[in-house]
Design a protein around this motif. Structure first.
Motif, PDB file in Angstrom:
ATOM      1  N   ASP A 125      16.045  41.741  33.951  1.00 55.36           N
ATOM      2  CA  ASP A 125      14.945  41.667  33.107  1.00 55.36           C
ATOM      3  C   ASP A 125      13.844  41.254  34.528  1.00 55.36           C
ATOM      4  OD1 ASP A 125      15.660  39.592  34.005  1.00 55.36           O
ATOM      5  OD2 ASP A 125      15.106  38.473  31.999  1.00 55.36           O
ATOM      6  N   THR A 126      14.526  41.846  35.527  1.00 55.12           N
ATOM      7  CA  THR A 126      13.356  41.082  36.689  1.00 55.12           C
ATOM      8  C   THR A 126      12.165  41.972  36.585  1.00 55.12           C
ATOM      9  OG1 THR A 126      15.376  40.936  38.712  1.00 55.12           O
ATOM     10  CG2 THR A 126      13.228  41.259  39.688  1.00 55.12           C
ATOM     11  N   ALA A 127      12.027  43.071  36.685  1.00 54.11           N
ATOM     12  CA  ALA A 127      10.126  44.057  36.328  1.00 54.11           C
ATOM     13  C   ALA A 127       9.944  43.547  35.428  1.00 54.11           C
ATOM     14  CB  ALA A 127      10.806  45.704  36.407  1.00 54.11           C
ATOM     15  N   ILE A 128       9.957  43.501  34.189  1.00 52.04           N
ATOM     16  CA  ILE A 128       9.175  43.040  33.307  1.00 52.04           C
ATOM     17  C   ILE A 128       8.908  42.089  33.461  1.00 52.04           C
ATOM     18  CG2 ILE A 128      11.183  41.954  31.523  1.00 52.04           C
ATOM     19  CD1 ILE A 128       9.299  43.904  29.353  1.00 52.04           C
ATOM     20  N   LYS A 129       9.458  40.400  33.814  1.00 50.13           N
ATOM     21  CA  LYS A 129       9.343  39.789  34.303  1.00 50.13           C
ATOM     22  C   LYS A 129       7.368  39.357  35.598  1.00 50.13           C
ATOM     23  CE  LYS A 129      13.120  36.388  32.988  1.00 50.13           C
ATOM     24  NZ  LYS A 129      14.782  35.560  34.165  1.00 50.13           N
ATOM     25  N   GLN A 130       7.994  40.216  36.734  1.00 53.10           N
ATOM     26  CA  GLN A 130       7.024  40.862  37.796  1.00 53.10           C
ATOM     27  C   GLN A 130       6.141  40.889  36.815  1.00 53.10           C
ATOM     28  OE1 GLN A 130       9.658  41.400  41.800  1.00 53.10           O
ATOM     29  NE2 GLN A 130       8.437  43.329  40.708  1.00 53.10           N
ATOM     30  N   LEU A 131       5.807  42.063  36.293  1.00 53.88           N
ATOM     31  CA  LEU A 131       4.708  42.269  35.451  1.00 53.88           C
ATOM     32  C   LEU A 131       4.127  41.708  34.620  1.00 53.88           C
ATOM     33  CD1 LEU A 131       6.218  45.897  34.234  1.00 53.88           C
ATOM     34  CD2 LEU A 131       4.681  46.077  36.139  1.00 53.88           C
ATOM     35  N   SER A 132       4.555  40.811  33.942  1.00 52.58           N
ATOM     36  CA  SER A 132       3.817  39.916  33.332  1.00 52.58           C
ATOM     37  C   SER A 132       3.965  38.258  33.876  1.00 52.58           C
ATOM     38  CB  SER A 132       4.285  40.213  32.043  1.00 52.58           C
ATOM     39  OG  SER A 132       6.207  39.886  31.608  1.00 52.58           O
ATOM     40  N   LEU A 133       3.758  38.337  34.709  1.00 58.00           N
ATOM     41  CA  LEU A 133       3.990  37.195  35.291  1.00 58.00           C
ATOM     42  C   LEU A 133       2.651  36.280  36.075  1.00 58.00           C
ATOM     43  CD1 LEU A 133       5.886  34.757  37.655  1.00 58.00           C
ATOM     44  CD2 LEU A 133       4.589  36.572  39.436  1.00 58.00           C
ATOM     45  N   ASN A 134       2.021  36.820  35.186  1.00 54.75           N
ATOM     46  CA  ASN A 134       0.094  36.985  35.702  1.00 54.75           C
ATOM     47  C   ASN A 134      -0.387  37.627  34.662  1.00 54.75           C
ATOM     48  OD1 ASN A 134       0.804  33.002  36.306  1.00 54.75           O
ATOM     49  ND2 ASN A 134       0.978  34.017  38.274  1.00 54.75           N
ATOM     50  N   GLU A 135      -1.480  36.845  33.730  1.00 54.93           N
ATOM     51  CA  GLU A 135      -3.014  37.722  32.981  1.00 54.93           C
ATOM     52  C   GLU A 135      -3.361  38.348  34.454  1.00 54.93           C
ATOM     53  OE1 GLU A 135      -4.915  40.152  30.301  1.00 54.93           O
ATOM     54  OE2 GLU A 135      -3.205  38.614  30.566  1.00 54.93           O
ATOM     55  N   PRO A 136      -2.771  39.935  34.696  1.00 51.61           N
ATOM     56  CA  PRO A 136      -3.868  40.780  36.135  1.00 51.61           C
ATOM     57  C   PRO A 136      -5.220  40.433  36.410  1.00 51.61           C
ATOM     58  CG  PRO A 136      -2.475  42.310  34.199  1.00 51.61           C
ATOM     59  CD  PRO A 136      -2.597  40.906  33.586  1.00 51.61           C
ATOM     60  N   THR A 137      -5.505  40.289  37.150  1.00 51.90           N
ATOM     61  CA  THR A 137      -6.604  39.890  37.959  1.00 51.90           C
ATOM     62  C   THR A 137      -7.062  41.746  37.682  1.00 51.90           C
ATOM     63  OG1 THR A 137      -6.382  40.180  40.191  1.00 51.90           O
ATOM     64  CG2 THR A 137      -6.431  37.920  39.016  1.00 51.90           C
ATOM     65  N   THR A 138      -8.471  41.905  38.660  1.00 53.34           N
ATOM     66  CA  THR A 138      -8.960  43.706  38.533  1.00 53.34           C
ATOM     67  C   THR A 138      -8.599  44.434  40.151  1.00 53.34           C
ATOM     68  OG1 THR A 138     -10.701  41.927  40.552  1.00 53.34           O
ATOM     69  CG2 THR A 138     -11.557  43.357  37.688  1.00 53.34           C
ATOM     70  N   ASN A 139      -7.846  42.987  40.243  1.00 52.60           N
ATOM     71  CA  ASN A 139      -7.349  43.342  41.598  1.00 52.60           C
ATOM     72  C   ASN A 139      -5.650  44.196  42.068  1.00 52.60           C
ATOM     73  OD1 ASN A 139      -9.436  43.061  43.522  1.00 52.60           O
ATOM     74  ND2 ASN A 139      -8.283  40.356  44.057  1.00 52.60           N
ATOM     75  N   SER A 140      -4.808  43.001  40.297  1.00 56.58           N
ATOM     76  CA  SER A 140      -3.179  43.216  39.969  1.00 56.58           C
ATOM     77  C   SER A 140      -3.566  44.376  38.916  1.00 56.58           C
ATOM     78  CB  SER A 140      -2.841  42.483  40.024  1.00 56.58           C
ATOM     79  OG  SER A 140      -3.085  41.177  38.857  1.00 56.58           O
ATOM     80  N   LYS A 141      -4.125  44.974  38.324  1.00 54.67           N
ATOM     81  CA  LYS A 141      -4.206  45.888  36.919  1.00 54.67           C
ATOM     82  C   LYS A 141      -3.406  47.157  37.175  1.00 54.67           C
ATOM     83  CE  LYS A 141      -6.904  48.002  33.017  1.00 54.67           C
ATOM     84  NZ  LYS A 141      -8.376  48.056  32.878  1.00 54.67           N
ATOM     85  N   GLY A 142      -3.930  47.473  39.005  1.00 57.25           N
ATOM     86  CA  GLY A 142      -3.317  48.551  38.866  1.00 57.25           C
ATOM     87  C   GLY A 142      -4.052  49.938  39.819  1.00 57.25           C
ATOM     88  N   VAL A 143      -3.765  50.720  40.314  1.00 56.62           N
ATOM     89  CA  VAL A 143      -4.544  51.777  41.133  1.00 56.62           C
ATOM     90  C   VAL A 143      -5.232  52.709  40.271  1.00 56.62           C
ATOM     91  CG1 VAL A 143      -4.153  50.317  43.450  1.00 56.62           C
ATOM     92  CG2 VAL A 143      -2.954  52.657  42.658  1.00 56.62           C
ATOM     93  N   ARG A 144      -6.349  53.621  40.655  1.00 55.91           N
ATOM     94  CA  ARG A 144      -6.710  54.474  39.885  1.00 55.91           C
ATOM     95  C   ARG A 144      -7.624  55.546  40.838  1.00 55.91           C
ATOM     96  NH1 ARG A 144      -8.993  54.138  33.844  1.00 55.91           N
ATOM     97  NH2 ARG A 144      -6.694  53.635  33.214  1.00 55.91           N
ATOM     98  N   PHE A 145      -6.847  55.948  41.126  1.00 54.41           N
ATOM     99  CA  PHE A 145      -7.861  56.858  42.573  1.00 54.41           C
ATOM    100  C   PHE A 145      -7.887  58.353  43.151  1.00 54.41           C
ATOM    101  CE2 PHE A 145      -7.039  53.233  44.851  1.00 54.41           C
ATOM    102  CZ  PHE A 145      -7.570  52.168  44.868  1.00 54.41           C
ATOM    103  N   GLY A 146      -8.869  59.056  42.863  1.00 48.83           N
ATOM    104  CA  GLY A 146      -8.663  60.229  42.992  1.00 48.83           C
ATOM    105  C   GLY A 146      -7.942  61.376  44.303  1.00 48.83           C
ATOM    106  N   ASN A 147      -7.048  62.380  43.834  1.00 49.60           N
ATOM    107  CA  ASN A 147      -6.500  62.729  44.986  1.00 49.60           C
ATOM    108  C   ASN A 147      -5.387  61.644  45.971  1.00 49.60           C
ATOM    109  OD1 ASN A 147      -7.797  65.250  45.172  1.00 49.60           O
ATOM    110  ND2 ASN A 147      -9.658  64.428  46.683  1.00 49.60           N
ATOM    111  N   PHE A 148      -5.084  60.331  44.451  1.00 49.37           N
ATOM    112  CA  PHE A 148      -4.207  59.978  45.619  1.00 49.37           C
ATOM    113  C   PHE A 148      -2.970  60.290  45.368  1.00 49.37           C
ATOM    114  CE2 PHE A 148      -2.282  55.452  45.058  1.00 49.37           C
ATOM    115  CZ  PHE A 148      -2.638  54.795  46.565  1.00 49.37           C
ATOM    116  N   VAL A 149      -2.169  61.415  45.087  1.00 50.93           N
ATOM    117  CA  VAL A 149      -1.120  62.634  45.403  1.00 50.93           C
ATOM    118  C   VAL A 149      -1.353  62.373  47.612  1.00 50.93           C
ATOM    119  CG1 VAL A 149       0.326  64.062  45.179  1.00 50.93           C
ATOM    120  CG2 VAL A 149      -0.655  62.966  43.244  1.00 50.93           C
TER     121      VAL A 149
END
Length: 436
Positions: A368-392
């Motif tokens: 359950d390490t991964a799910i604990k990491q994902l839910s460790l704290n309420e996400p900030t604008t820096n930790s919600k994820g990335v959504r960039f065009g042409n990111f591949v």
């Protein structure tokens, strides 16, 4: 005689309907090996559960190849109903949705009249794939987060504790190297693990405009001092023989499996394969190490993996089948089984609770390490994820620049500056092509 004739015709019609071929639905995916077998089983089990639809699960290569094939297929009107797209393709698919190529999941389920409660999804997963109105665009399928895999047997043999900070990682690596371990530390998917997740874990932005969530006029900022110092420390460790680069994706997996490396950072989804292939030592997974020079405690990790996108251009009846298939694969039982066998994060709260009630996490510590990491704290604008065009393509650029660092051809600052400059050019192209 007339009544008999009518009855015979009706019976014949019913018999024909009963034996009508099921509606075929093509599902292109990027899961090879054991993961491919389990993905194919999703389709086979769904097909066995009813007679109206037949989902054909078709392997199309790795994530990039699958996405490229689907785009080419759409242009030639030979595209599937469903395509699996990895998380860095999200901005591209969202742009395709605005141009009418994508059938958003929230609309699909409503049109098909198939019940689906979006609130049942794990928040860290759902938020990555929703639009500005919190409407789900694609169906979460295989979600993961990077973890630190470790060779417990070797660490115990050397009397070493599992490291929790980057300073401890290099201390452990140094002692392991002295004890004869060939390449103590390695990792895969290096942009995802060592830039994107390193940044989220330490609450550092990868780019402006909320890491791209806020608009297409975003620019990269991962050439900041923290990321640069981190990359340089890895390169310096490589000169000591403490770190060895093994490839862009999962290419270095064999180094961990055969014991050459005893600390390996990559997706939690390697669990199923490791359980099958590692027989010579006991392994475990721990949270990503913390860089205490940057932050006293971690923020949260971000997801990887992929979702299922629905492409427009097929008939309404087949889309009803797609909706039913999505309902089937997102059930608690299906998701719990998938997560337990693979190491992916269960995408619904119900699936997580089911695995917990079965005692899976107690019987398999660390899963359950991964799910604990994902839910460790309420996400900030820096930790919600990335959504960039042409990111591949941007990730290819980052890979090239990091490889120049590992090879000693560039220092970290030069490489990250070059990666940001080249990446920003790709962002501007995407912005020009998609407006705003």
């Amino acid at each position: 005689m007339k009544n008999l004739l009518i009855g015979a015709v009706a019976a014949f019609a019913l018999a024909g309907a009963a034996h009508a071929a099921p509606k075929e639905i093509n599902f292109w995916h990027a899961m090879g090996g054991q993961l491919g077998e389990l993905t194919d089983k999703f389709a086979a089990d769904f097909n066995a559960s009813q007679t109206e639809y037949q989902v054909n699960a078709i392997y199309k290569g790795d994530y990039t190849e699958t996405m490229t094939s689907a785009i080419a297929g759409f242009r030639s009107k030979a595209h599937p109903h469903i395509v699996q797209v990895f998380e860095v393709g999200t901005a591209t698919m969202m742009a395709a949705e605005e141009k009418g190529a994508v059938y958003p999941v929230y609309q699909l389920m409503a049109d098909a009249g198939v019940e689906f409660d979006q609130s049942g999804l794990i928040p860290a997963v759902a938020s990555y794939y929703t639009d500005t109105e919190n409407r789900l665009l694609s169906m979460p399928f295989n979600s993961s987060s990077p973890v630190m895999w470790y060779n417990k047997t070797k660490l115990d043999e050397l009397g070493l504790a599992v490291p929790t900070t980057w300073d401890e990682v290099w201390d452990v690596a140094r002692k392991a190297k002295e004890a004869g371990v060939k390449a103590p530390v390695s990792f895969g998917w290096q942009s995802w693990v060592q830039i994107e997740n390193y940044s989220a874990w330490h609450d550092i932005p990868v780019g402006t405009e909320q890491n791209g969530f806020g608009g297409l006029n975003t620019e990269f900022t991962f050439n900041n001092e923290h990321v640069v110092n981190h990359i340089q420390s890895i390169a310096d460790a490589g000169k000591e023989g403490l770190f060895q680069y093994g490839g862009r994706r999962g290419d270095s997996r064999g180094m961990f499996v055969n014991g050459e490396s005893i600390l390996w950072m990559n997706s939690s989804a390697y669990y199923g394969g490791f359980k099958k292939d590692i027989t010579e030592f006991e392994f475990g997974q721990a949270m990503l190490p913390l860089d205490t020079k940057v932050k006293p405690a971690p923020q949260n990790s971000i997801i990887g993996g992929a979702t299922l996108w629905v492409l427009n251009g097929h008939d309404a009846e087949s889309y009803k089948g797609v909706a039913e298939f999505f309902k089937f694969i997102s059930s608690a039982e299906q998701q719990a089984d998938w997560a337990e066998q693979t190491g992916y994060v269960p995408v619904t709260t119900a699936a997580y609770e089911l695995s917990k009630s079965r005692g899976f996490f107690d019987a398999n510590p660390g899963t359950d390490t991964a799910i604990k990491q994902l839910s460790l704290n309420e996400p900030t604008t820096n930790s919600k994820g990335v959504r960039f065009g042409n990111f591949v393509q941007v990730r290819d650029v980052i890979n090239e620049e990091l490889e120049a660092v590992w090879a000693g051809q560039k220092d970290a600052q030069t490489a990250m500056d070059d990666a940001v400059a080249r990446g920003n050019e790709l962002l501007r192209r995407f912005q020009a092509a998609n407006g705003s």
